[in-house]
Scaffold this motif. Sequence first.
Motif, PDB file in Angstrom:
ATOM      1  N   ALA A  32      -1.528   7.391  21.275  1.00 41.09           N
ATOM      2  CA  ALA A  32      -1.769   6.555  20.089  1.00 41.09           C
ATOM      3  C   ALA A  32      -1.631   5.083  20.462  1.00 41.09           C
ATOM      4  N   GLY A  33      -0.680   4.794  21.361  1.00 41.43           N
ATOM      5  CA  GLY A  33      -0.459   3.417  21.808  1.00 41.43           C
ATOM      6  C   GLY A  33      -1.659   2.853  22.558  1.00 41.43           C
ATOM      7  N   ARG A  34      -2.472   3.730  23.129  1.00 45.40           N
ATOM      8  CA  ARG A  34      -3.680   3.243  23.812  1.00 45.40           C
ATOM      9  C   ARG A  34      -4.739   2.803  22.812  1.00 45.40           C
ATOM     10  N   MET A  35      -4.704   3.422  21.636  1.00 40.57           N
ATOM     11  CA  MET A  35      -5.675   3.020  20.603  1.00 40.57           C
ATOM     12  C   MET A  35      -5.140   1.824  19.824  1.00 40.57           C
ATOM     13  N   THR A  64      -3.227   1.006  10.336  1.00 40.35           N
ATOM     14  CA  THR A  64      -4.685   0.872  10.233  1.00 40.35           C
ATOM     15  C   THR A  64      -5.137   1.391   8.873  1.00 40.35           C
ATOM     16  N   ASP A  65      -6.207   0.803   8.371  1.00 41.88           N
ATOM     17  CA  ASP A  65      -6.766   1.309   7.114  1.00 41.88           C
ATOM     18  C   ASP A  65      -7.907   2.283   7.385  1.00 41.88           C
ATOM     19  N   MET A  66      -8.255   2.425   8.667  1.00 40.74           N
ATOM     20  CA  MET A  66      -9.348   3.343   9.002  1.00 40.74           C
ATOM     21  C   MET A  66      -8.834   4.430   9.934  1.00 40.74           C
ATOM     22  N   VAL A  67      -9.469   5.592   9.880  1.00 39.45           N
ATOM     23  CA  VAL A  67      -9.140   6.656  10.836  1.00 39.45           C
ATOM     24  C   VAL A  67      -9.646   6.193  12.204  1.00 39.45           C
ATOM     25  N   ILE A  68      -8.783   6.292  13.221  1.00 38.30           N
ATOM     26  CA  ILE A  68      -9.188   5.896  14.575  1.00 38.30           C
ATOM     27  C   ILE A  68      -9.210   7.142  15.456  1.00 38.30           C
ATOM     28  N   ASN A  69     -10.315   7.354  16.136  1.00 36.84           N
ATOM     29  CA  ASN A  69     -10.496   8.534  16.979  1.00 36.84           C
ATOM     30  C   ASN A  69     -10.944   8.109  18.359  1.00 36.84           C
ATOM     31  N   ARG A  70     -10.322   8.643  19.402  1.00 36.81           N
ATOM     32  CA  ARG A  70     -10.797   8.344  20.764  1.00 36.81           C
ATOM     33  C   ARG A  70     -12.119   9.049  20.983  1.00 36.81           C
ATOM     34  N   LYS A 114     -18.802   3.298  14.495  1.00 33.65           N
ATOM     35  CA  LYS A 114     -18.286   3.523  13.142  1.00 33.65           C
ATOM     36  C   LYS A 114     -19.001   4.722  12.522  1.00 33.65           C
ATOM     37  N   VAL A 115     -18.218   5.669  12.021  1.00 34.52           N
ATOM     38  CA  VAL A 115     -18.778   6.834  11.322  1.00 34.52           C
ATOM     39  C   VAL A 115     -18.056   6.972   9.980  1.00 34.52           C
ATOM     40  N   PRO A 116     -18.668   7.628   9.011  1.00 39.94           N
ATOM     41  CA  PRO A 116     -18.015   7.746   7.699  1.00 39.94           C
ATOM     42  C   PRO A 116     -16.924   8.816   7.694  1.00 39.94           C
ATOM     43  N   ASP A 117     -15.806   8.538   8.342  1.00 37.33           N
ATOM     44  CA  ASP A 117     -14.681   9.476   8.357  1.00 37.33           C
ATOM     45  C   ASP A 117     -13.782   9.164   7.160  1.00 37.33           C
ATOM     46  N   CYS A 118     -12.830  10.011   6.898  1.00 32.63           N
ATOM     47  CA  CYS A 118     -11.908   9.739   5.793  1.00 32.63           C
ATOM     48  C   CYS A 118     -10.657  10.582   5.966  1.00 32.63           C
ATOM     49  N   SER A 119      -9.661  10.333   5.127  1.00 33.37           N
ATOM     50  CA  SER A 119      -8.473  11.183   5.172  1.00 33.37           C
ATOM     51  C   SER A 119      -8.151  11.640   3.755  1.00 33.37           C
ATOM     52  N   ILE A 120      -7.498  12.775   3.666  1.00 33.14           N
ATOM     53  CA  ILE A 120      -7.103  13.273   2.348  1.00 33.14           C
ATOM     54  C   ILE A 120      -5.638  13.679   2.402  1.00 33.14           C
ATOM     55  N   ASP A 121      -5.032  13.759   1.229  1.00 31.37           N
ATOM     56  CA  ASP A 121      -3.653  14.221   1.155  1.00 31.37           C
ATOM     57  C   ASP A 121      -3.692  15.727   0.870  1.00 31.37           C
ATOM     58  N   PRO A 122      -3.345  16.550   1.855  1.00 28.05           N
ATOM     59  CA  PRO A 122      -3.492  18.004   1.666  1.00 28.05           C
ATOM     60  C   PRO A 122      -2.571  18.575   0.589  1.00 28.05           C
ATOM     61  N   PHE A 123      -1.436  17.895   0.356  1.00 29.39           N
ATOM     62  CA  PHE A 123      -0.509  18.409  -0.668  1.00 29.39           C
ATOM     63  C   PHE A 123      -1.123  18.222  -2.053  1.00 29.39           C
ATOM     64  N   ARG A 124      -1.656  17.011  -2.274  1.00 28.94           N
ATOM     65  CA  ARG A 124      -2.309  16.755  -3.567  1.00 28.94           C
ATOM     66  C   ARG A 124      -3.525  17.645  -3.736  1.00 28.94           C
ATOM     67  N   LEU A 125      -4.262  17.807  -2.642  1.00 28.99           N
ATOM     68  CA  LEU A 125      -5.469  18.646  -2.699  1.00 28.99           C
ATOM     69  C   LEU A 125      -5.115  20.041  -3.215  1.00 28.99           C
ATOM     70  N   ILE A 171      -6.145  11.039  17.709  1.00 29.93           N
ATOM     71  CA  ILE A 171      -6.489  10.573  16.357  1.00 29.93           C
ATOM     72  C   ILE A 171      -5.297   9.903  15.674  1.00 29.93           C
ATOM     73  N   ILE A 172      -5.593   8.826  14.950  1.00 32.18           N
ATOM     74  CA  ILE A 172      -4.589   8.163  14.096  1.00 32.18           C
ATOM     75  C   ILE A 172      -5.184   8.113  12.692  1.00 32.18           C
ATOM     76  N   VAL A 173      -4.428   8.612  11.728  1.00 33.79           N
ATOM     77  CA  VAL A 173      -4.940   8.704  10.357  1.00 33.79           C
ATOM     78  C   VAL A 173      -4.007   7.970   9.398  1.00 33.79           C
ATOM     79  N   PRO A 174      -4.536   6.991   8.638  1.00 36.81           N
ATOM     80  CA  PRO A 174      -3.676   6.345   7.637  1.00 36.81           C
ATOM     81  C   PRO A 174      -3.517   7.245   6.414  1.00 36.81           C
ATOM     82  N   ASN A 175      -2.326   7.258   5.846  1.00 39.64           N
ATOM     83  CA  ASN A 175      -2.106   8.032   4.623  1.00 39.64           C
ATOM     84  C   ASN A 175      -1.012   7.334   3.824  1.00 39.64           C
ATOM     85  N   GLU A 176      -1.387   6.872   2.617  1.00 44.88           N
ATOM     86  CA  GLU A 176      -0.448   6.109   1.789  1.00 44.88           C
ATOM     87  C   GLU A 176       0.160   4.967   2.623  1.00 44.88           C
TER      88      GLU A 176
END
Length: 279
Positions: free
Chosen positions: A213-216, A161-167, A62-73, A176-181
């Motif tokens: 992605a299906g493997r994760m 997923t509610d967390m970013v998942i990275n192989r 577990k690492v402190p990763d995150c996702s952002i919405d680039p359009f809002r940014l 990588i799988i990233v949740p957004n909204e």
Amino acid sequence: MIKTDVIIIGGGATGCGIARDLARERFLRSCEEIGIPTEIMSSTKALELVPNLNPDTEEAIKVPDCSIDPFRLCMLNMRTSEIKGGLSFIRHKVTEIVKSHGRCIGVKATDAASGEVKEIHANIIVNASGAWTNLVAGLAGCEVPLTLSKGSLVITNHRLTDMVINRLRPSSDGDIIVPNEAVCLAGTTSLMVEDPDKISIGPDEVDIIIGEAGRMIPHFNQTRIIRAFSGVRPLLKSQKLDSREISRGFQIIDHQNGMYSIVGGKLTTFRLMAEKMVD
Ligand SMILES: Cc1cc2nc3c(=O)[nH]c(=O)nc-3n(C[C@H](O)[C@H](O)[C@H](O)COP(=O)(O)OP(=O)(O)OC[C@H]3O[C@@H](n4cnc5c(N)ncnc54)[C@H](O)[C@@H]3O)c2cc1C
């Protein structure tokens, strides 16, 4: 010549065991070196956190990763600029750099909605047009060497997923799988392209991303994909054949004619890039 951290002589159980442990250790040590906290979790704990995770997962970090919405940014940064007096023109394409005595003094921009051409003058022009930087620089007779790397992503119709998942492996397609909204994005690929305006997503790219992605998250294979899109990474020019190996560093080029170009970097480094450019 091959350059690596550790050479192991002997591919028996001991040597192979060392190789396996080193690979994991390398990631942990790299995180430690740059101050990223890590927490090694059993697969049971990982599945508690992300119930959709592949139950065959051996271990998770577990690492402190995150996702952002680039359009809002982008919109919020622009809004702040406007509140403080900045002007912005959306859907306006710069088609000409206005010069006087060899110096860039302004631009001509066409409003894509009305076709109206506006002429805007300024003391300094900053060319921050991403994958199009060389094309815009070309309008002023300048050159910005770039390597363009296309990356594709697919979007699911719901959030898996509610967390970013990275192989945990050297960066590769679809890791990588990233949740957004309400959805999830999965990607990416990395293919060199010549023209940022002539890109499309190959069916093979979509298949690779969904498969990986299906493997994760196995549920990914039964999920409806509502969209796929590509973007182009503006990377510093490099001779490297694998665009994943190209530095994500950035560069500010003073064209010595009133125009500056800023290229490379990552979304993650945009504030640093902005600060250096403005300074
Ligand atoms: C698939 C993919 C995944 C990525 N994942 C990550 C990630 O996980 N983390 C991360 O940090 N970074 C990531 N990146 C990199 C990141 O997205 C880019 O580094 C960043 O978006 C570049 O921002 P930019 O403003 O320089 O360029 P852009 O976002 O491309 O903006 C340039 C703008 O200039 C405009 N423009 C071009 N020509 C003209 C013209 N003539 N007149 C007016 N406007 C013009 C374009 O329309 C565009 O809006 C990813 C990139 C891709 C493609």
